[in-house]
Design a protein around this motif. Structure first.
Motif, PDB file in Angstrom:
ATOM      1  N   ARG A  95     -11.143  -1.981   4.343  1.00 14.58           N
ATOM      2  CA  ARG A  95     -10.592  -3.247   4.817  1.00 14.58           C
ATOM      3  C   ARG A  95      -9.421  -3.691   3.941  1.00 14.58           C
ATOM      4  NH1 ARG A  95     -14.337  -4.891   8.805  1.00 14.58           N
ATOM      5  NH2 ARG A  95     -15.678  -3.062   9.044  1.00 14.58           N
ATOM      6  N   LYS A  96      -8.338  -4.088   4.577  1.00 11.49           N
ATOM      7  CA  LYS A  96      -7.126  -4.532   3.893  1.00 11.49           C
ATOM      8  C   LYS A  96      -6.688  -5.886   4.445  1.00 11.49           C
ATOM      9  CE  LYS A  96      -6.397  -0.456   1.741  1.00 11.49           C
ATOM     10  NZ  LYS A  96      -6.335  -0.264   0.285  1.00 11.49           N
ATOM     11  N   GLY A  97      -5.732  -6.540   3.744  1.00 11.58           N
ATOM     12  CA  GLY A  97      -5.182  -7.780   4.312  1.00 11.58           C
ATOM     13  C   GLY A  97      -4.777  -8.837   3.302  1.00 11.58           C
ATOM     14  N   GLN A  98      -5.002  -8.570   1.997  1.00 10.01           N
ATOM     15  CA  GLN A  98      -4.610  -9.569   1.002  1.00 10.01           C
ATOM     16  C   GLN A  98      -3.109  -9.518   0.745  1.00 10.01           C
ATOM     17  OE1 GLN A  98      -7.819  -8.287  -1.882  1.00 10.01           O
ATOM     18  NE2 GLN A  98      -7.879 -10.488  -2.278  1.00 10.01           N
ATOM     19  N   PRO A  99      -2.530 -10.647   0.310  1.00 14.65           N
ATOM     20  CA  PRO A  99      -1.084 -10.675   0.015  1.00 14.65           C
ATOM     21  C   PRO A  99      -0.731  -9.702  -1.111  1.00 14.65           C
ATOM     22  CG  PRO A  99      -1.995 -12.906   0.106  1.00 14.65           C
ATOM     23  CD  PRO A  99      -3.153 -11.967   0.131  1.00 14.65           C
ATOM     24  N   GLU A 100       0.471  -9.170  -1.085  1.00 11.26           N
ATOM     25  CA  GLU A 100       0.952  -8.240  -2.103  1.00 11.26           C
ATOM     26  C   GLU A 100       1.051  -8.931  -3.455  1.00 11.26           C
ATOM     27  OE1 GLU A 100       1.537  -5.369  -4.022  1.00 11.26           O
ATOM     28  OE2 GLU A 100       1.867  -4.700  -1.963  1.00 11.26           O
ATOM     29  N   THR A 101       0.678  -8.205  -4.529  1.00 11.09           N
ATOM     30  CA  THR A 101       0.746  -8.765  -5.876  1.00 11.09           C
ATOM     31  C   THR A 101       1.836  -8.117  -6.727  1.00 11.09           C
ATOM     32  OG1 THR A 101      -0.944  -7.203  -6.670  1.00 11.09           O
ATOM     33  CG2 THR A 101      -1.705  -9.366  -5.898  1.00 11.09           C
ATOM     34  N   LYS A 156     -13.594  -6.244 -11.794  1.00 12.52           N
ATOM     35  CA  LYS A 156     -12.806  -6.239 -10.560  1.00 12.52           C
ATOM     36  C   LYS A 156     -13.664  -6.092  -9.305  1.00 12.52           C
ATOM     37  CE  LYS A 156      -8.659  -4.292 -12.736  1.00 12.52           C
ATOM     38  NZ  LYS A 156      -7.702  -3.152 -12.741  1.00 12.52           N
ATOM     39  N   THR A 161     -17.243  -2.324  -3.343  1.00  9.81           N
ATOM     40  CA  THR A 161     -16.623  -1.342  -2.455  1.00  9.81           C
ATOM     41  C   THR A 161     -17.526  -0.126  -2.337  1.00  9.81           C
ATOM     42  OG1 THR A 161     -14.364  -2.068  -2.902  1.00  9.81           O
ATOM     43  CG2 THR A 161     -14.643   0.205  -2.188  1.00  9.81           C
TER      44      THR A 161
END
Length: 377
Positions: free
Chosen positions: A29-35, A179, A184
């Motif tokens: 699953r993906k979707g967080q803003p780029e850091t 983290k 995961t």
């Protein structure tokens, strides 16, 4: 082929087919803003390390360092020094962080010596207060630690002292936050933790590699801590979270090609043993407060340690209480001076821990020793 062989082969084929179906359904699953920072933003951030005007006369050298730091960050140089894993690992050719491999080898050596070494306890001060920084005074926890250490010395027990207040008072002494790799996949959570150091992000000076070795070397753990807002102090919680890898973690990062998420998920779904790397050690807990929360924190610590299959040192090894209940903070050390009974109970917690270590090493096992559990614990 025998009938038995046919049956076994058929069962294995069905399992393989079932796992293939599960593996096909794995979605990361993906979707967080780029850091990732831009070059300009990164350099602005990095220059803050040299905010002190005392660096002004070396500004040219600083800019060279800033430029090199940007190159390392942009190239994601997490582990700048790597070595081949060697024959002890699933993939001997895989290049591991030299820092991780060193920590792994120390843990292996400590575990190998654990069964025959002299009785050893790890005494932990969970308070962040330190006389050499802003508070200007020792914590009450430190005084209790000293009382416990007297008992251990009298009993001929070797002592490791872990003073977590050094996180707040010593330059470069850091415990970085967990983290959450375990959420995961358990197989992605390496033992010891491989998330740090991360040199490209400046996440170095990680103290946990030393702390893991101390836990493994110990036959007993004694945690002495105050209550902070109904919880364990932040320095203690950082250590607790980073010990998740001791509770089911993967001791071979080459098996997941480092942090390959799909590979780790497949490994766990195919059947993961959730090894208890610290099982069989005894523990004692002392929790003190001034008005509220001691019961919450004591429960939290005891449940956490028992979930890792450490063994409580009896009722005396699970102490909670108030010192100077609802009295001014400024006089709390005087309140501890007057509370002789509490200090006696702290010493009893140490004595109880010694006795529990002796009984464990003499072969006395807990009633549920060796049972397999129906749920992941």
């Amino acid at each position: 082929m025998t009938v038995c062989g046919l049956i076994v082969g058929s069962a294995f084929a069905k399992m393989e087919s079932m796992f293939e179906h599960i593996f096909e359904s794995i979605v990361v699953r993906k979707g967080q803003p780029e850091t990732q920072l831009s070059e300009q933003r990164f350099k602005e951030q990095y220059r803050r390390n040299f905010f002190d005007p005392h660096f002004k006369d070396v500004s040219v050298e600083v800019e060279r360092i800033v430029e090199r730091a940007w190159e390392n960050y942009n190239a994601h140089r997490k582990a700048p020094i790597t070595v081949k894993a060697g024959p002890a690992f699933k993939d001997p050719e895989y290049k591991l962080s030299a820092e991780w491999l060193s920590a792994h080898q120390k843990i292996q050596k400590a575990q190998a010596a654990w069964t025959t070494s002299k009785n050893r306890v790890l005494v932990i001060n969970g308070s962040p207060r330190n006389e050499h920084t802003c508070p200007g005074e020792i914590p009450k926890s430190y005084r209790m630690v000293e009382a416990a250490k007297e008992i251990f010395m009298e009993k001929g027990v070797e002592i490791d002292f872990l003073d977590l207040s050094r996180v707040t008072s010593e330059y470069g002494k850091t415990i970085h936050p967990c983290k959450g790799c375990v959420s995961t996949s358990m197989a992605l959570c390496h033992w010891p933790c491989s998330c740090y150091p991360n040199h490209s992000l400046g996440h170095h000076h990680d103290w946990m590699n030393e702390i893991y070795e101390k836990w493994v070397s110990a036959h007993g753990i004694m945690i002495i801590t105050p209550v902070h807002w109904y919880q364990t102090p932040s320095v203690l919680k950082l250590m607790i979270d980073r010990l998740v890898c001791a509770d089911g973690g993967n001791a071979d990062p080459t098996s997941t090609s480092g942090k390959n998420v799909i590979q780790a998920k497949k490994m766990e779904l195919a059947g993961w043993p959730y090894p208890k790397h610290l099982a069989g050690r005894a523990f004692s807990v002392v929790v003190h407060g001034d008005a509220t929360g001691v019961n919450n924190v004591r429960h939290h610590l005891v449940d956490w340690l028992r979930d890792m299959e450490l063994i409580p040192a009896g009722r005396s090894g699970m102490l909670e209480g108030y010192i100077g209940y609802n009295q001014p903070y400024a006089s709390s050390h005087h309140d501890l001076d007057a509370d002789k009974n509490f200090m006696t109970e702290v010493k009893n917690g140490a004595l109880s821990l010694v006795e529990k270590i002796n009984s464990i090493r003499a072969g006395v096992v807990e009633p549920d020793h060796g049972l397999s559990h129906a749920i992941k614990k």
